[in-house]
Design a protein around this motif. Structure first.
Motif, PDB file in Angstrom:
ATOM      1  N   HIS A 163       2.253   7.117   7.095  1.00  0.00           N
ATOM      2  CA  HIS A 163       2.095   5.662   7.026  1.00  0.00           C
ATOM      3  C   HIS A 163       2.807   5.003   8.217  1.00  0.00           C
ATOM      4  O   HIS A 163       3.902   5.427   8.617  1.00  0.00           O
ATOM      5  CB  HIS A 163       2.687   5.149   5.708  1.00  0.00           C
TER       6      HIS A 163
ATOM      7  N   TYR B 152       4.551   2.485   8.454  1.00  0.00           N
ATOM      8  CA  TYR B 152       5.871   1.951   8.131  1.00  0.00           C
ATOM      9  C   TYR B 152       6.982   2.842   8.688  1.00  0.00           C
ATOM     10  O   TYR B 152       8.034   2.357   9.096  1.00  0.00           O
ATOM     11  CB  TYR B 152       6.028   1.817   6.613  1.00  0.00           C
TER      12      TYR B 152
ATOM     13  N   ASP C 181       0.816  -1.207   0.000  1.00  0.00           N
ATOM     14  CA  ASP C 181       0.000   0.000   0.000  1.00  0.00           C
ATOM     15  C   ASP C 181       0.855   1.265   0.000  1.00  0.00           C
ATOM     16  O   ASP C 181       0.520   2.255  -0.648  1.00  0.00           O
ATOM     17  CB  ASP C 181      -0.987   0.016   1.166  1.00  0.00           C
ATOM     18  N   LEU C 182       2.011   1.224   0.651  1.00  0.00           N
ATOM     19  CA  LEU C 182       2.910   2.381   0.663  1.00  0.00           C
ATOM     20  C   LEU C 182       3.528   2.603  -0.711  1.00  0.00           C
ATOM     21  O   LEU C 182       3.593   3.737  -1.200  1.00  0.00           O
ATOM     22  CB  LEU C 182       3.995   2.193   1.727  1.00  0.00           C
TER      23      LEU C 182
END
Length: 79
Positions: free
Chosen positions: A50, A52, A9-10
């Motif tokens: 995000h 992450y 998704d990133l």
């Protein structure tokens, strides 16, 4: 060069950012670029927020690697 695995998704968000930026660059300024600029801002916020990036070690130099991963994905799809 370090090999980094980014969440799909990133990488997708970064690929959308790159596509939007290219579209903005092609469009004349008088053609109404406000929606594209707003989309770039929204995508930039989504990328930077995000989960992450929550680990400090990932933030250092990760943005460049993310752009490379998004470009590689775009080239793979085009081939």
């Amino acid at each position: 060069m370090q090999c980094t695995s980014f969440p799909d998704d990133l990488v997708g968000l970064q690929a959308d950012w790159l596509r939007t930026y290219r579209e903005l660059a092609r469009r004349p300024a008088a053609a109404g670029t406000t929606p594209l600029r707003r989309r770039l801002i929204a995508l930039s916020c989504a990328i930077s927020a995000h989960p992450y990036w929550s680990r400090p070690a990932r933030a250092a130099g990760g943005a460049a690697e993310l752009r490379r991963a998004a470009r590689a994905r775009a080239w793979a799809r085009a081939a």
